[in-house]
Design a protein around this motif. Sequence first.
Motif, PDB file in Angstrom:
ATOM      1  N   GLN A 143       1.095  -1.272  -0.151  1.00 38.66           N
ATOM      2  CA  GLN A 143      -0.101  -0.507  -0.075  1.00 38.66           C
ATOM      3  C   GLN A 143       0.408   1.021   0.098  1.00 38.66           C
ATOM      4  OE1 GLN A 143      -2.729  -0.249   3.807  1.00 38.66           O
ATOM      5  NE2 GLN A 143      -0.337   0.514   5.023  1.00 38.66           N
ATOM      6  N   SER A 144       0.445   2.476  -0.531  1.00 42.52           N
ATOM      7  CA  SER A 144       1.059   3.056  -0.609  1.00 42.52           C
ATOM      8  C   SER A 144       1.042   3.940   0.699  1.00 42.52           C
ATOM      9  CB  SER A 144       0.307   5.256  -1.306  1.00 42.52           C
ATOM     10  OG  SER A 144       0.545   4.048  -2.522  1.00 42.52           O
ATOM     11  N   THR A 145       2.643   4.912   1.810  1.00 42.26           N
ATOM     12  CA  THR A 145       2.820   5.692   2.450  1.00 42.26           C
ATOM     13  C   THR A 145       3.698   6.362   2.688  1.00 42.26           C
ATOM     14  OG1 THR A 145       2.108   4.982   5.216  1.00 42.26           O
ATOM     15  CG2 THR A 145       3.230   2.964   3.996  1.00 42.26           C
ATOM     16  N   THR A 146       3.747   6.891   3.671  1.00 45.57           N
ATOM     17  CA  THR A 146       5.285   7.005   3.951  1.00 45.57           C
ATOM     18  C   THR A 146       6.704   6.577   3.221  1.00 45.57           C
ATOM     19  OG1 THR A 146       4.425   8.544   5.852  1.00 45.57           O
ATOM     20  CG2 THR A 146       6.245   8.794   5.899  1.00 45.57           C
ATOM     21  N   PHE A 147       7.371   7.273   2.416  1.00 46.09           N
ATOM     22  CA  PHE A 147       8.600   7.054   1.074  1.00 46.09           C
ATOM     23  C   PHE A 147       8.098   5.364   1.117  1.00 46.09           C
ATOM     24  CE2 PHE A 147      10.234   8.917   5.059  1.00 46.09           C
ATOM     25  CZ  PHE A 147      10.296  10.812   3.660  1.00 46.09           C
TER      26      PHE A 147
END
Length: 218
Positions: A171-175
């Motif tokens: 999933q897309s998250t920080t960095f």
Amino acid sequence: MSKESKTLPTILTPFGPRMLHSKLPIDFLNELNSECDDILSDEQKRKEYDDSEELIGHVKEELKCNLNQQKFQNFNNYLYELASYLCTEYLRGITFPLDKVKINKPQKLDIHSAWYVRQFENDFNPSHIHTKGNIACIAYLKIPDGIKEKNTKYKKEVYTAEGYIDFIHGQSTTFTNGNLLVQPKVGDIFMFPSHLYHTVYPFFGDGERRSFSANLSL
């Protein structure tokens, strides 16, 4: 960072799947297109090579590609070199300390299956993985004019995706990116782990989106 510092920081990529991207030599591109066209010109062979029932794509036609033919020997060697490079660079990137580890090149590439995908307007490929081998391969042989930097049909949409392939992981998250959306271009070839989910969005307009796929193992 201090002005006195002369050593640039290193961005580590120890997590997530690695992917390879390269450009097909023109001889191999022509060779694959010619083989596909030869199958299409022979109705008997076209029926014999039809692989649509075995594959997941919601597309007009999927045809087996027999890489065991002598004429594909150089192309098979090329696939081996690419797959070996992907493997050794992955190992090089996760191994510490680098100067004390010897990384051996894989000895053999097994080609389990290969096929052509012929996609036309409104066709698509749902999210899927490859279940044979440990490396999947995709190369683009023909791309219609309707697949470009901007959407052809939904022009108001900022997010361009028509005819693109989308690789999905986590999933897309920080960095961290959870997907990689790619505009296919003639001659592009990708290799990636067979367990990596990917999907192909429909395009709109005339023309054929033709690709080559293969299941491989090192």
